[in-house]
Structures are given as C-alpha cells and as structure tokens.
Motif scaffolding. Structure first.
Motif, short mmCIF file in Angstrom:
data_model
loop_
_atom_site.label_atom_id
_atom_site.label_comp_id
_atom_site.label_asym_id
_atom_site.label_seq_id
_atom_site.Cartn_x
_atom_site.Cartn_y
_atom_site.Cartn_z
N MET A 80 0.69 -1.26 -0.10
CA MET A 80 -0.07 -0.06 -0.02
C MET A 80 0.86 1.15 -0.05
N TRP A 81 0.40 2.01 -0.84
CA TRP A 81 1.33 3.30 -0.92
C TRP A 81 0.23 4.58 -0.53
N ARG A 82 0.47 5.10 0.62
CA ARG A 82 -0.47 6.25 1.04
C ARG A 82 0.07 7.64 0.81
N THR A 83 -0.84 8.70 0.79
CA THR A 83 -0.56 10.15 0.49
C THR A 83 -1.79 10.94 1.03
N LYS A 84 -1.46 11.95 1.52
CA LYS A 84 -2.84 13.04 1.69
C LYS A 84 -2.75 14.18 0.67
N ARG A 85 -1.72 13.97 -0.42
CA ARG A 85 -1.68 15.33 -1.42
C ARG A 85 -3.15 15.45 -2.18
N LEU A 86 -3.80 14.34 -2.28
CA LEU A 86 -4.94 14.38 -3.15
C LEU A 86 -6.25 14.91 -2.38
N LEU A 87 -5.83 14.87 -0.99
CA LEU A 87 -7.37 15.22 -0.16
C LEU A 87 -7.87 16.58 -0.26
N GLY A 88 -6.92 17.46 -0.83
CA GLY A 88 -7.51 18.89 -0.80
C GLY A 88 -8.22 18.87 -2.30
N PHE A 89 -7.87 18.17 -3.12
CA PHE A 89 -8.39 18.21 -4.68
C PHE A 89 -9.94 17.33 -4.18
N ILE A 90 -10.08 16.36 -3.38
CA ILE A 90 -11.31 15.79 -3.20
C ILE A 90 -12.27 16.82 -2.29
N SER A 112 -6.45 9.30 4.00
CA SER A 112 -5.20 9.30 3.06
C SER A 112 -6.02 8.71 1.69
N VAL A 113 -5.25 8.64 0.76
CA VAL A 113 -5.62 8.09 -0.45
C VAL A 113 -4.32 7.58 -1.01
N GLY A 114 -4.55 6.27 -1.94
CA GLY A 114 -3.24 5.79 -2.37
C GLY A 114 -3.53 4.74 -3.30
N LEU A 115 -2.57 4.00 -3.50
CA LEU A 115 -2.50 2.67 -4.55
C LEU A 115 -2.01 1.44 -3.63
N VAL A 116 -2.77 0.28 -4.18
CA VAL A 116 -2.69 -0.90 -3.34
C VAL A 116 -2.54 -2.08 -4.56
N LEU A 117 -1.58 -2.99 -4.18
CA LEU A 117 -1.35 -4.29 -4.93
C LEU A 117 -1.72 -5.44 -3.89
N LEU A 118 -2.71 -6.13 -4.51
CA LEU A 118 -3.27 -7.30 -3.90
C LEU A 118 -2.62 -8.62 -4.49
#
Length: 386
Positions: free
Chosen positions: A50-60, A152-158
């Motif tokens: 999992m890769w997390r970031t808070k950078r897109l929260l403002g856009f949302i 947060s938002v992010g990408l995941v690989l399962l």
C-alpha cells in the motif's frame, strides 16, 4: 512440461519475496515498541503493498464542495443501483456456476483480469487505471460531501491485482448514519457505471461512424472444441464456405443454419495473411441440434477514414474502459465483504436485524458467495493451467 499457471505463480511469489525484503521493514512506535502503519509512503506485507498520500485530499475536498447536494443525490441513486446490481450479480454468478457444474468446467464463469495474460496489456492497464481512479475518487468525494473525514488516498497491490483506495476514518464512518455509509459504499460502482455509459456514448456516436466491420475475430478458444487445433487466438474469420463474413450478425446467422458433424471451410486472416482451414462442427452445448465451433467471437473492425494507427487504438482503449468499468463495477457489488456490496448488505443487516439473526444470515451469505466465486473461477484457472 511446466504449465503457464506454475510459471506465473512462481514469478508472483519471487516478486513478493524481493519486494518484502526491500520494503517490508515496519516503523516502530518508540513508546510501545509495537510496529505501526505508515501514514504516508509505501508499506509492504506479504502479498499486500500500500502506498499512501495526503496530497489529493485537498482536491477531493474542493470537488465535494462544488455542489454537495448533487453528490448526495448522485450517491442516493448509487444506493438504489447498488442493491439492484447486487441481486443481478448474485443471480448471474449462480446461473454460470450451475452451467460450470453441468459442463464440468468447460463453460466459462468470471474472467480473471490480468493485463498481458487474460486481457490486452496496454488497453487493459488503461482500463484498470480508469476503473480505479473514478471508483475511489467517487468514494472520497461522496464521503466529504457528507462531512465524513478522510485519512489518506493511495494505491494498493493485492498479489497481482492493482487497485486504488480512499481511506476514510473508520471510526467516524462507523458512527455515521446508515444512509451516509451506504452512500459512500455505493458511490464507487455508481462512478464505474456512469463512466461505462459515457464511454459507450463516445464509442457509439464518435468512434463507430469512423469504423467498418471487417470480419469476426477469435478472442478465445474453448478447450476440447473443434476450433482448438484448427484456429488460433487472433485469427479473423472473413468467410465460411465461400460466403463473406463481415459482421457478428453474418457469423451468427450462418452458424444458426449449421448442424453437428458438418464440415466448414473457413477463410481467415492470420498475421495479415489469408489462409483456409477446415473443421468439423460439434453439437452446441446450449442449443441441441446446432453446430458448434468453440470460439469466443468478437467484431473485427477497420478504420474507413484512414489514420488507423490513431482511430483503432482510441476505439480499443474506450472499449476496454467500458468493458472493465461494467464488469468490475458490477462485481464489486457482489454481497461479500470486503466488497462494497458486502458492506452494504452487512450494514443493513446489522441495522434492522437482531444480532442472533443477522450473524447466521451474514455467514450464510459469505459461504454461498465464496462457493459461487470458486465455481466461477474454476474454468478460468483451468485455462491458465493449460
């Protein structure tokens, strides 16, 4: 001879061993000495990254504030479509599971989505990125329109399945009214279905007028069928017994007149070259008395305005965006936790039924759901195993 499935599994395991060795180290809480999840950046467990970031929260936040009432109505529609989709997917998987048992695994159930293996690499990746982005942004925008906080938002690989996520504050979400929670859960698939509709309109009114049908492409071959040793994946059927085949309708109309045991001469395009092949039809498994080739056919097209290197890639990209948004959007409504459909059903059961009734209903749903998934995945796994 090593099967395709064994090679793929070995590659997957090797990839995760290396990834875990490089990035699997946990941060330690200095006070408790316990490992903690990173609030931002990459965290890796075995088979989950999992890769997390808070950078897109403002856009949302900004998007959710444009018209909060619109997003709430949009999400309410998503709740209705969510439960309708849940019933449809359950019925469809139950039907194909029965067919799988009747045909001993020859009847295809759900298809695994593996770019470069079961679907085209680049078009598949484009389609999956669009599926994930619109799905998770929709979750986040609807949550914020209902004043629910996001972490947060992010990408995941399962394992081999890529995904994206919007991570709400689970404690706040659990305390929210049922309608707010259902809005958040249903918003993802609502976005996928909306994207599919928009894409279908683009294909129908902007791209299709530029294309001309030019045969029937063999997208897949059913094991044990007459086509197995005669046709190849990617062949384009342009004629049968001297009759020109341009459209799927041409192909279906011709096949509707055939009988088991009849021998056909097919004119096909293979790697750009014309060739003729013969095969003897079997009996159609679902239509007794009708001939059966044993292929998964698809319409083959060409550009009628030139610029094929531009028009066709746009068409195929939009086609896979449409197909994957419909398929994954609906599949996500299957009533099995942790899918959104499962969470929608689970929250309603908890809200309206006493725990002594809700619990067995929930466990029964999980058991039946897992059984249906296993039966539907059986043919796909057997095809990979070769």
């Amino acid at each position: 001879m090593v099967s395709t499935l064994a090679v793929i599994l070995a590659g997957i395991v090797g990839f995760w061993i290396v990834l875990y060795a490089l990035f699997g180290k946990k941060e330690i809480d200095p006070e408790t000495g316990e490992p903690i999840e990173k609030e931002e950046g990459l965290s890796v467990n075995m088979f989950i990254a999992m890769w997390r970031t808070k950078r897109l929260l403002g856009f949302i936040d900004r998007v959710s504030r444009i018209n909060p009432r619109f997003w709430k109505v949009y999400a309410d529609v998503g709740i209705i479509l969510g439960y309708m989709g849940m019933v449809y997917v359950f019925y469809a998987l139950a039907k194909t599971a029965v067919q799988t048992l009747q045909t001993k695994g020859q009847q295809a159930g759900v298809q695994l989505v593996i770019p470069g293996v079961t679907i085209p690499l680049w078009y598949g990746l484009i389609g999956l990125v669009v599926v994930m982005v619109v799905h998770e942004l929709s979750h986040g925008i609807v949550a914020r329109a209902d004043k629910l906080p996001l972490k947060s938002v992010g990408l995941v690989l399962l394992a081999v399945i890529p995904g994206a996520f919007v991570e709400p504050d689970e404690e706040e979400l659990a305390k929210a009214p049922l309608r707010s929670r259902l809005r958040v859960y249903g918003a993802g698939s609502m976005a996928n279905i909306t994207t599919a509709i928009i894409t279908a309109l683009l294909i129908t009114y902007a791209i299709n007028p530029l294309l001309i049908p030019s045969g029937v492409e063999v997208k897949g071959i059913i094991p044990g069928s007459p086509a197995e040793k005669v046709l190849q994946k990617g062949d384009v059927i342009i004629g049968i017994n001297g009759q020109e085949i341009k459209t799927m309708e041409d192909f279906m109309e011709f096949m509707d007149k055939t009988k088991p045991g009849e021998t056909l001469e097919l004119e096909v395009l293979r790697d750009g070259e014309k060739t003729s092949v013969k095969l003897t039809l079997a009996e159609h498994p679902d239509r007794p008395g009708k001939g059966f080739v044993g292929i998964q056919p698809a319409q083959h097209v060409e550009s009628k305005v030139g610029s094929a290197k531009v028009v066709l890639p746009i068409f195929f990209a939009l086609y896979w965006i449409y197909l994957l948004n419909v398929g994954i959007g609906l599949m996500n409504l299957f009533p099995l936790v942790p899918l959104d459909g499962g969470r929608m059903l689970d929250d309603v059961l908890k809200e309206y039924l006493p725990e002594k009734i809700a619990r067995p209903v929930r466990y029964t749903t999980i058991g039946v759901g897992l059984l249906l998934l296993a039966l539907n995945l059986w043919p796909a796994l057997m095809n990979l195993a070769g």
